[in-house]
Each structure stands twice: as C-alpha cells, then as structure tokens.
Design a protein around this motif. Sequence first.
Motif, PDB file in Angstrom:
ATOM      1  N   LEU A   1      -7.875   2.358   4.218  1.00 10.27           N
ATOM      2  CA  LEU A   1      -8.297   2.082   2.853  1.00 10.27           C
ATOM      3  C   LEU A   1      -7.317   1.146   2.151  1.00 10.27           C
ATOM      4  O   LEU A   1      -6.105   1.313   2.281  1.00 10.27           O
ATOM      5  N   ARG A   2      -7.858   0.185   1.412  1.00 11.17           N
ATOM      6  CA  ARG A   2      -7.005  -0.650   0.560  1.00 11.17           C
ATOM      7  C   ARG A   2      -7.183  -0.198  -0.886  1.00 11.17           C
ATOM      8  O   ARG A   2      -8.293  -0.120  -1.396  1.00 11.17           O
TER       9      ARG A   2
ATOM     10  N   GLY B   1      -0.944  -3.354  -8.943  1.00 16.76           N
ATOM     11  CA  GLY B   1       0.027  -4.373  -8.555  1.00 16.76           C
ATOM     12  C   GLY B   1      -0.261  -4.792  -7.134  1.00 16.76           C
ATOM     13  O   GLY B   1      -1.386  -5.156  -6.785  1.00 16.76           O
ATOM     14  N   GLU B   2       0.737  -4.754  -6.276  1.00 19.42           N
ATOM     15  CA  GLU B   2       0.560  -5.105  -4.870  1.00 19.42           C
ATOM     16  C   GLU B   2      -0.373  -4.087  -4.215  1.00 19.42           C
ATOM     17  O   GLU B   2      -0.172  -2.881  -4.339  1.00 19.42           O
ATOM     18  N   PRO B   3      -1.432  -4.534  -3.512  1.00 21.22           N
ATOM     19  CA  PRO B   3      -2.330  -3.577  -2.856  1.00 21.22           C
ATOM     20  C   PRO B   3      -1.581  -2.685  -1.884  1.00 21.22           C
ATOM     21  O   PRO B   3      -0.616  -3.113  -1.234  1.00 21.22           O
ATOM     22  N   GLN B   4      -1.983  -1.451  -1.800  1.00 20.49           N
ATOM     23  CA  GLN B   4      -1.403  -0.528  -0.837  1.00 20.49           C
ATOM     24  C   GLN B   4      -2.476  -0.086   0.148  1.00 20.49           C
ATOM     25  O   GLN B   4      -3.644   0.034  -0.197  1.00 20.49           O
ATOM     26  N   TRP B   5      -2.043   0.133   1.394  1.00 16.99           N
ATOM     27  CA  TRP B   5      -2.949   0.557   2.453  1.00 16.99           C
ATOM     28  C   TRP B   5      -2.643   1.999   2.828  1.00 16.99           C
ATOM     29  O   TRP B   5      -1.485   2.376   3.032  1.00 16.99           O
ATOM     30  N   LEU B   6      -3.693   2.795   2.895  1.00 19.42           N
ATOM     31  CA  LEU B   6      -3.570   4.194   3.264  1.00 19.42           C
ATOM     32  C   LEU B   6      -4.539   4.501   4.400  1.00 19.42           C
ATOM     33  O   LEU B   6      -5.471   3.741   4.668  1.00 19.42           O
ATOM     34  N   VAL B   7      -4.324   5.632   5.053  1.00 25.31           N
ATOM     35  CA  VAL B   7      -5.216   6.083   6.116  1.00 25.31           C
ATOM     36  C   VAL B   7      -5.717   7.480   5.764  1.00 25.31           C
ATOM     37  O   VAL B   7      -4.938   8.349   5.362  1.00 25.31           O
ATOM     38  N   LEU B   8      -7.004   7.675   5.918  1.00 22.22           N
ATOM     39  CA  LEU B   8      -7.654   8.942   5.602  1.00 22.22           C
ATOM     40  C   LEU B   8      -8.223   9.553   6.873  1.00 22.22           C
ATOM     41  O   LEU B   8      -9.001   8.914   7.578  1.00 22.22           O
ATOM     42  N   ARG B   9      -7.827  10.777   7.151  1.00 26.27           N
ATOM     43  CA  ARG B   9      -8.420  11.539   8.257  1.00 26.27           C
ATOM     44  C   ARG B   9      -9.332  12.604   7.653  1.00 26.27           C
ATOM     45  O   ARG B   9      -8.909  13.377   6.783  1.00 26.27           O
TER      46      ARG B   9
END
Length: 327
Positions: free
Chosen positions: A53-54, A59-67
């Motif tokens: 997920l973005r 501010g600066e985009p952050q990337w995460l992961v969803l399980r």
Amino acid sequence: MVADEGMAGTRTDVDDRGWSDTRAWVEERAGGGGRVDAVERLRGGWTSEMRRLRISGTGEPQWLVLRSFVKPFFVQHAKGLLTREADILRLLSETAVPVAALRGVDATAAYCDHPSLLMSLLPGSVQLGEEEAGLRAELLARQLVGIHQVRVPPGARPRVYQTWASPDRVRPPEATERQDLWQRAVDIIRRDPPDYRPCFLHRDFHPGNVLFTGQGARLKITGVVDWVETSWGPADLDVAHCSTALALLHGAQEGMRLADRYLASGGTLSEDPAAHLYWRVLDALAFAPDAEKVAVPWRELGREDLTPVLLTRRLEDYLEQLFRRFG
C-alpha cells in the motif's frame, strides 16, 4: 513485509470491495490524515492475502504491507498467528535480525474486514533461481545462526514447537518406486523426540521467507519475514526445514550442505547423528507426498520447472542422502 507471499504483484484499483473497513483502519494506523492511493496485490503465497500500500497526503509517500487472513482455516487460527507475529516483530525490533516494523494488528477483525497485520515495507526481494544459489545459502546459514542466538526472557518465549508430520499422516507418493525408503523414514519418526537444547526458532525459515538485494560480493539479506510460526525448540529443526526447502529448489546436494554451512558459521546442532537424522526426516516428511504446499507459490515466483514429478524425485533423493550420511 511478509515475503512468503513474494514481491511479484499485480496492480489493482483503489476501491473498497471487500476491504473498506480494513482500508479505514490502515489509514488510521498510518496517521497524519494519509490516504491509501495505490494498492498492489502480492503474489506467491497461499496462507494470506497480501497488499503493498502507498500512503500519501503526509508529505513523502510511505509504503506499508498488509497481511490479511481470508481463508476460513486461517481466519479460525488468526488470533494466535497474528498476535504471535506482532509480539515477535516487537521483540526483534531491538535485535540485529532484519524485520519489518509493526504498525498495527487486528487479530480478531474487530475493526477490519478480516484479521490483519500492518507493517513497514522492507527492501529487497525473494530470490529462488539457480544463479548464486550457493552464495545465498551461505547467507541463509549465517542468518539462521543469528536468529538462534536471540536471547528471550522466559516470560516472553514463544510456544514450544509443533510437529508438522506424524507416522499415521505420512502419505508416500502414489507413483513412488521407493516404498522401502518411505517406510524407513516413517519408522524414524515413530520414536520419541530426542533430547535437545532449546532456542528461539523462526520455525518456517526458508528462501521464500528471506529478502535479498545485490549480487555477488554485494549480495546481502535485507529482511526475514513471516513470523507466525515462531517457536521454542531445537536448532536442528530450523536447519532441517531450510535444508528440505533447498533440496526441493536446487537438488538434494544443496539441501545436504546447509547444516555444514550453519556449523561453519558458528551454529550448534546435535552431536548425535541419530538425533540430527530424526529432525531432518521429521521435517522432510511434512512435505509428502508432492510438496505442492511450497511449490505453488514458488512457481508463481518464476520456478515453473518445479513440477510434482521433479519435487517428488528431489524429496526422495534427499531422504536417501540423509540415510547415507546419518543413518
């Protein structure tokens, strides 16, 4: 990130079909008024649905992961699995083991559409090809030593390991011409488990759960993922599991080398050949009859050569090599 699901993915539209509550929870956990504006469904796994997920607007985009656990069996066991993984990510955040940062967990789907865990995105990718397989195995052995050296206070220790094979559940491949080999293997695990010195185990450590970057001298591990099975038990069992995976991916000889690499990296295994053989066979039999449990996600990540016939042959060759060396 949980990379048994791999880094390969497919772009999807940002919509609310089937995960509107989960998406709202993710945005709340991300904080700062950020919104999910890009989603990539990750391929290569079978236990969970994975999304990269973005989050933008902060501010600066952050990337995460969803399980998220969606299949009924894993939904039923999600509370224990995801709570354990969240606890382990917190524990390992203070160590040298490269793990994702926990951003949130909803193990009972109190807020999400399905039981879910949110974490940071680690750099690197799963690498399962033949090229540099030996070099990666060296790094796997060193990393496994580091995991087993993690010190855990008695009150924070994970559950005692669970076995994934038993004599009455082993099913030899229907087309096998080595029935005696399978019978000998089953007889090995009919005995009581050997005594062992317990330590912290990943319990599902194999190349599909490790992220790499670089090549050659610059090749390095950047993440170890999928901590839902973390346990307390014999180091031999973690070594056995990774050895079986390497044998299936690259052939029996590669599977046989990992224990030697582990010892050369400072690890400690049982000095009793019969005890070591027990743990190795116990793990290998969990993949009978055709290793499709791991082959399906591995094929999705590019190893289309891993047919049921090839995997059966490699598993039998590996068992034979184990008996020649330790039996």
